[in-house]
Motif scaffolding. Sequence first.
Motif, mmCIF file in Angstrom:
data_model
loop_
_atom_site.group_PDB
_atom_site.id
_atom_site.type_symbol
_atom_site.label_atom_id
_atom_site.label_comp_id
_atom_site.label_asym_id
_atom_site.label_seq_id
_atom_site.Cartn_x
_atom_site.Cartn_y
_atom_site.Cartn_z
ATOM 1 N N GLU B 3 0.853 -1.076 -0.099
ATOM 2 C CA GLU B 3 0.042 -0.078 0.015
ATOM 3 C C GLU B 3 0.660 1.195 0.040
ATOM 4 O OE1 GLU B 3 -2.031 0.593 3.648
ATOM 5 O OE2 GLU B 3 -3.666 1.639 2.565
ATOM 6 N N LYS B 69 -7.060 9.990 -6.322
ATOM 7 C CA LYS B 69 -6.085 9.760 -5.513
ATOM 8 C C LYS B 69 -4.753 10.198 -5.894
ATOM 9 C CE LYS B 69 -7.206 5.983 -2.793
ATOM 10 N NZ LYS B 69 -7.657 4.617 -2.240
ATOM 11 N N ASP B 81 -2.554 5.596 -2.154
ATOM 12 C CA ASP B 81 -3.580 4.629 -1.648
ATOM 13 C C ASP B 81 -4.092 5.350 -0.311
ATOM 14 O OD1 ASP B 81 -1.455 1.942 -2.747
ATOM 15 O OD2 ASP B 81 -3.457 2.577 -3.731
ATOM 16 N N ARG B 82 -3.246 5.664 0.485
ATOM 17 C CA ARG B 82 -3.589 6.267 1.442
ATOM 18 C C ARG B 82 -2.739 7.772 1.617
ATOM 19 N NH1 ARG B 82 -2.924 4.424 7.148
ATOM 20 N NH2 ARG B 82 -1.951 2.576 6.171
ATOM 21 N N SER B 249 -9.966 7.469 2.435
ATOM 22 C CA SER B 249 -8.567 7.242 2.175
ATOM 23 C C SER B 249 -7.486 8.526 2.576
ATOM 24 C CB SER B 249 -8.026 6.798 0.578
ATOM 25 O OG SER B 249 -8.721 5.702 0.086
#
Lengths: 77, 375
Positions: B3, B69, B81-82, B249
């Motif tokens: 991730e 994102k 992703d985050r 996210s």
Amino acid sequence: MRIRVNGNSIEVQEGTSLAAALENAGLTLFRRSVKGEPRGPLCGMGICFECRVAVDGVAHTKACQVQVRDGMEVICG
Amino acid sequence: MAERVVILGAGPAGLAAARGAVAAGKQVIVIDDNARAGGQIWRGQGERTVPGAEFRFGATVTGIEPERKVVRIAAQEVAYDRLIFANGARELYLPFPGWTMPHVMGAGGLQAMVKEGMDVRGRRVVVCGSGPLLLAVAANLEKAGANVIRVAEQANWSSLIAFGTSLWRWPDKLAQAATLGSWRFRAGQWPVRAYAGGVELSTGEKLDCDWVACGWGLVPNTELAQLAGCELRGGFVAADRFAATNVPSIFAVGELTGIGGVEKAEAEGFAAGAGRAIERDWQEWVRRLDSHFALREELLELAEPETTVCRCEDVPLGRLRQATGWRDAKLQTRCGMGPCQGRICGPAVEKLCGWKPDSVRPPVYPVRVKDLLEQ
């Protein structure tokens, strides 16, 4: 190392920001406000834009976020 | 593929988030517009890094697209992703006559300058404003050889004593206060006018000095989070016990969610990086800090009609008072339309005039046209 400010060569310490180096050299006038007031660094962290000077031909460079480099050309005031 | 965790800000919260994410096996990218990690409080304290994390310094995030994102650094895109916002806080600046003179700086501002090499040996400094930061700044200045002739805290002694039990959590701050010599620390006083070569206090004293370091407290840098669509609560980014915001996210940690100092920043940062719940609720601590150093009414009356409020465009308070709101003020006076984009004047205008700044639009930070055009 040496840098040039408004055409004059001054000695500065490696590892200092340009803003700190200018203050150490007694150069407290970084820019003039819209009404012509003398201004210098306020926030020290790149937010206020009061410390902007021309560095190597690039205007509006924040002196507080730039490290001194040998031979740097600075125009302030 | 691990991730991808992108962290905005390499201060205490961002570094802790990087440590948490690396420990959890994530791919970590930390973005900061400074040349080195450390944020404000750890400025000039040597190299801080997190093994296993990628750092991008000198990079200013100018936009964000939560649907795709990605965050934008000028024309360059960084996918995540985050995303963890750890942008920290900046100082609140309250205008008072003479505050635009070159010998007046923010308290954190003067400290930052010293940490970046400004020589203050033998210089007389007045530290004023409010908050525990003043003691830290005074101590650092003394360590750098300055002569701190006064620390003027606007809160009253009764507020400070009530806060006193909490000060024991910061034994280093108590030690700092002790080393200053109690006769130089005064409560219940504040600057009323800066003059060439000094500052006049509310007590009527005129203190000749080389520098006035003036810090009224901290304001969170919520612009990017707002741009991403994050909701604010009381001016801070609303986040739950996982540091999650209302935007999928996207997380927010540290001073962004409440001014609470290093411990809070590290606890929230690490948890968000690791994808865990924050172990402790910090809001009570935040509330205590906020209430004991609340700014008194007199501070809002320091600025006179001729006092500059917007430094970028030289707009005095008198002209601002003729406007009907923030947007009207921008249109009539250009207040908030200069390079700082309201970061310096905005919080002051909110306190002085009661106007909330309007929506945030990209680029959130001044960016060169050539950087937008480069692919």
